[in-house]
Design an enzyme around this catalytic site. Structure first.
Site, mmCIF file in Angstrom:
data_model
loop_
_atom_site.group_PDB
_atom_site.id
_atom_site.type_symbol
_atom_site.label_atom_id
_atom_site.label_comp_id
_atom_site.label_asym_id
_atom_site.label_seq_id
_atom_site.Cartn_x
_atom_site.Cartn_y
_atom_site.Cartn_z
ATOM 1 N N PRO A 131 -18.758 8.755 -35.125
ATOM 2 C CA PRO A 131 -19.891 9.543 -34.665
ATOM 3 C C PRO A 131 -20.663 9.066 -33.447
ATOM 4 C CG PRO A 131 -20.405 8.506 -36.744
ATOM 5 C CD PRO A 131 -18.999 8.154 -36.421
ATOM 6 N N HIS A 132 -20.942 7.799 -33.261
ATOM 7 C CA HIS A 132 -21.713 7.421 -32.077
ATOM 8 C C HIS A 132 -21.645 5.912 -31.833
ATOM 9 C CE1 HIS A 132 -24.380 8.192 -35.549
ATOM 10 N NE2 HIS A 132 -24.856 7.016 -35.294
ATOM 11 N N HIS A 133 -21.571 5.582 -30.532
ATOM 12 C CA HIS A 133 -21.614 4.198 -30.043
ATOM 13 C C HIS A 133 -20.520 3.313 -30.639
ATOM 14 C CE1 HIS A 133 -25.355 5.190 -28.062
ATOM 15 N NE2 HIS A 133 -25.749 5.740 -29.192
#
Length: 168
Positions: free
Chosen positions: A104-106
């Protein structure tokens, strides 16, 4: 067509690289927002959205109903399944992401295979290069096997989850 022997999991990465190197088609079934840069070829399935700021370098295949970005960086021969979420500021390189998996993110995932229904916590990083530059050894039936690869990340089974800032 040459024969591609798939006898160990990392052979999937080699086969994927070979099969995707000549990718030239674009189905046009998915939606690509303004501000997406593509240096290579993108084959996006029906219902897939590639959000603004995403940068694609190399050939990428994405299944149906997946969401990519915003600001994702996809490079090498990367294959993403259906119903996946590759989120903001995620970098995927030369990897296979199977159906229903969320990155989902980073996150950074390189030279890896992620099974079905996996979920990586924010900030998960997958190391994929030995510091001494030698080829990577893995184990098959508890015996060491030289993979012949300088870069190999994780081979993750189905339904695996990581917490935030995990390092693999």
């Amino acid at each position: 067509e040459p024969y591609i022997d798939i006898s160990v999991p990392w052979d999937l990465l080699t086969a994927n690289e070979f099969l995707m190197k000549d990718l030239r088609s674009m189905t046009g079934k998915g939606q690509v927002e303004k501000g997406v840069v593509i240096h290579g070829h993108l084959d996006g399935g029906k219902g897939t959205i590639v959000k603004s700021g995403t940068y694609i370098e190399g050939n990428v295949i994405v299944g149906e109903n997946s969401i990519i970005g915003p600001r994702a960086y996809l490079r090498g021969s990367t294959c993403i399944g259906s119903r996946c979420h590759i989120g903001a500021s995620v970098e995927l390189k030369n990897s296979i992401v199977m159906d229903d998996t969320k990155v989902p993110h980073h996150n950074y995932v390189g030279d890896s295979i992620l099974g079905r229904r996996c979920n990586l916590g924010a900030g998960t990083k997958v190391a994929n290069l030995r510091l001494d530059g030698r080829t990577i050894t893995s184990y098959v039936k508890r015996k060491p096997v030289n993979t012949g690869r300088r870069k190999l990340g994780v081979i993750m089974g189905d339904d695996v989850k990581t917490g935030i800032n995990a390092s693999i």
